[in-house]
Design a protein around this motif. Structure first.
Motif, PDB file in Angstrom:
ATOM      1  N   GLY A  55       0.826  -1.199   0.000  1.00  0.00           N
ATOM      2  CA  GLY A  55       0.000   0.000   0.000  1.00  0.00           C
ATOM      3  C   GLY A  55       0.856   1.243   0.000  1.00  0.00           C
ATOM      4  N   SER A  56       0.298   2.321  -0.564  1.00  0.00           N
ATOM      5  CA  SER A  56       0.971   3.620  -0.599  1.00  0.00           C
ATOM      6  C   SER A  56      -0.091   4.703  -0.482  1.00  0.00           C
ATOM      7  CB  SER A  56       1.759   3.805  -1.899  1.00  0.00           C
ATOM      8  OG  SER A  56       2.790   2.847  -2.016  1.00  0.00           O
ATOM      9  N   ALA A  86       6.494  -4.730   5.929  1.00  0.00           N
ATOM     10  CA  ALA A  86       7.725  -3.949   6.044  1.00  0.00           C
ATOM     11  C   ALA A  86       7.556  -2.605   5.345  1.00  0.00           C
ATOM     12  CB  ALA A  86       8.900  -4.711   5.436  1.00  0.00           C
ATOM     13  N   GLN A  87       8.174  -1.586   5.917  1.00  0.00           N
ATOM     14  CA  GLN A  87       8.125  -0.230   5.376  1.00  0.00           C
ATOM     15  C   GLN A  87       9.217  -0.049   4.337  1.00  0.00           C
ATOM     16  OE1 GLN A  87       5.847   1.823   7.196  1.00  0.00           O
ATOM     17  NE2 GLN A  87       5.974   3.192   5.463  1.00  0.00           N
ATOM     18  N   TYR A  88       8.918   0.655   3.221  1.00  0.00           N
ATOM     19  CA  TYR A  88      10.030   0.983   2.342  1.00  0.00           C
ATOM     20  C   TYR A  88      10.173   2.463   2.042  1.00  0.00           C
ATOM     21  CZ  TYR A  88       6.883   0.715  -1.804  1.00  0.00           C
ATOM     22  OH  TYR A  88       5.881   0.885  -2.718  1.00  0.00           O
ATOM     23  N   PHE A  89       9.187   3.296   2.363  1.00  0.00           N
ATOM     24  CA  PHE A  89       9.475   4.715   2.505  1.00  0.00           C
ATOM     25  C   PHE A  89       8.378   5.368   3.325  1.00  0.00           C
ATOM     26  CE2 PHE A  89       7.212   5.135  -1.696  1.00  0.00           C
ATOM     27  CZ  PHE A  89       6.229   6.034  -1.326  1.00  0.00           C
ATOM     28  N   ASP A  90       8.736   6.497   3.940  1.00  0.00           N
ATOM     29  CA  ASP A  90       7.799   7.285   4.728  1.00  0.00           C
ATOM     30  C   ASP A  90       8.244   8.738   4.602  1.00  0.00           C
ATOM     31  OD1 ASP A  90       6.218   8.566   6.595  1.00  0.00           O
ATOM     32  OD2 ASP A  90       6.474   7.049   8.154  1.00  0.00           O
ATOM     33  N   TYR A  91       7.453   9.530   3.882  1.00  0.00           N
ATOM     34  CA  TYR A  91       7.831  10.925   3.639  1.00  0.00           C
ATOM     35  C   TYR A  91       7.512  11.842   4.817  1.00  0.00           C
ATOM     36  CZ  TYR A  91       8.735   9.767  -1.246  1.00  0.00           C
ATOM     37  OH  TYR A  91       9.253   9.227  -2.398  1.00  0.00           O
ATOM     38  N   GLY A  92       6.729  11.358   5.785  1.00  0.00           N
ATOM     39  CA  GLY A  92       6.504  12.122   6.995  1.00  0.00           C
ATOM     40  C   GLY A  92       5.561  13.298   6.836  1.00  0.00           C
ATOM     41  N   TYR A  93       5.552  14.126   7.873  1.00  0.00           N
ATOM     42  CA  TYR A  93       4.627  15.251   7.931  1.00  0.00           C
ATOM     43  C   TYR A  93       5.106  16.391   7.050  1.00  0.00           C
ATOM     44  CZ  TYR A  93       1.475  18.741   9.953  1.00  0.00           C
ATOM     45  OH  TYR A  93       0.515  19.689  10.139  1.00  0.00           O
ATOM     46  N   GLY A 101       2.893  10.759   2.744  1.00  0.00           N
ATOM     47  CA  GLY A 101       2.834   9.437   2.143  1.00  0.00           C
ATOM     48  C   GLY A 101       3.737   8.414   2.783  1.00  0.00           C
ATOM     49  N   THR A 102       3.274   7.178   2.783  1.00  0.00           N
ATOM     50  CA  THR A 102       4.018   6.051   3.312  1.00  0.00           C
ATOM     51  C   THR A 102       3.740   4.843   2.434  1.00  0.00           C
ATOM     52  OG1 THR A 102       4.370   4.712   5.304  1.00  0.00           O
ATOM     53  CG2 THR A 102       2.118   5.402   4.848  1.00  0.00           C
ATOM     54  N   SER A 103       4.687   3.903   2.360  1.00  0.00           N
ATOM     55  CA  SER A 103       4.493   2.692   1.568  1.00  0.00           C
ATOM     56  C   SER A 103       4.973   1.482   2.350  1.00  0.00           C
ATOM     57  CB  SER A 103       5.265   2.765   0.248  1.00  0.00           C
ATOM     58  OG  SER A 103       4.631   3.630  -0.669  1.00  0.00           O
ATOM     59  N   PHE A 104       4.261   0.359   2.197  1.00  0.00           N
ATOM     60  CA  PHE A 104       4.618  -0.888   2.862  1.00  0.00           C
ATOM     61  C   PHE A 104       4.456  -2.044   1.883  1.00  0.00           C
ATOM     62  CE2 PHE A 104       0.036  -0.611   3.374  1.00  0.00           C
ATOM     63  CZ  PHE A 104      -0.390  -1.909   3.116  1.00  0.00           C
TER      64      PHE A 104
END
Length: 211
Positions: A55-56, A86-93, A101-104
């Motif tokens: 998901g993203s 598992a997480q592969y990116f998290d752009y944060g606030y 955005g976040t992706s797993f």
């Protein structure tokens, strides 16, 4: 094309839109903590496949009065690592009530074999966004999930699932994605910190994602 030919193509496993596929993600809010934060859990479902694959998405917390009092939004993936996701990116606030955005993705577990069956079933918690409010925040806030296209994320879809028996993959570029948010009302508490008076007023948004 007649119906017999269409049925033959579906049975043959050809890449053809044989039936509409529906995917959904929704939010469930918690009560506010004494330090002025609350969470919204993200959950998913689909009418194809059996388990979450990837998901993203991001999050928007918008003041209906036009005065946003969100100070931070963070993401915590549930079941991270091990037999989970598992997480592969998290752009944060990114400010102004928006998580960028976040992706797993599902971890492939060798003990599950080539077609792995250690996935997380639909309806299980995917993860939580923690929303931090200014100490004297109050008013109505609309909380919405943001799709990968909303945020121009470097992925082709927002939600992907798989079938634990066949290994087939499905994502929202093949059908309709429904994102369901929530509305909360924050009222002053005697100690000066806000509390959630009302939550769970759902607002759905359906988007047609084209491959």
């Amino acid at each position: 094309m007649n119906s017999h030919a269409l049925a033959s193509m579906c049975l043959a496993g050809m890449a053809f839109p044989c039936a509409a596929q529906n995917f959904s993600l929704w939010l469930e809010p918690s009560s506010m903590t004494p330090n002025g934060t609350f969470t919204v859990g993200v959950y998913g479902d689909a009418d194809v496949g059996t388990a979450y694959l990837a998901g993203s998405f991001g999050l928007s917390v918008e003041s209906l009065a036009g005065e946003n009092q969100v100070s931070n939004i963070t993401w915590d993936l549930h079941y991270s690592g091990g037999l989970g996701l598992a997480q592969y990116f998290d752009y944060g606030y990114g400010g102004n009530g928006t998580h960028l955005g976040t992706s797993f993705y599902q971890v492939i577990v060798p003990s599950c074999g080539m077609i792995f069956d250690c996935g997380r079933s639909y309806g299980e918690l995917i993860g939580t966004f923690t929303i931090e409010m200014d100490p004297h925040a109050m008013g109505d806030y609309e909380i919405s999930l943001l799709s990968a296209p909303d945020l121009a994320l470097p992925v082709p879809h927002t939600f992907e699932v798989y079938d634990e028996t066949t290994g087939d993959l499905y994502n929202d570029s093949q059908g309709t994605l429904t994102l369901t948010g929530t509305t909360v009302t924050i009222v002053p508490a005697p100690a000066g910190l806000g509390s959630l008076l009302l939550c769970g007023l759902l607002a759905s948004r359906r988007t047609r994602m084209e491959s």
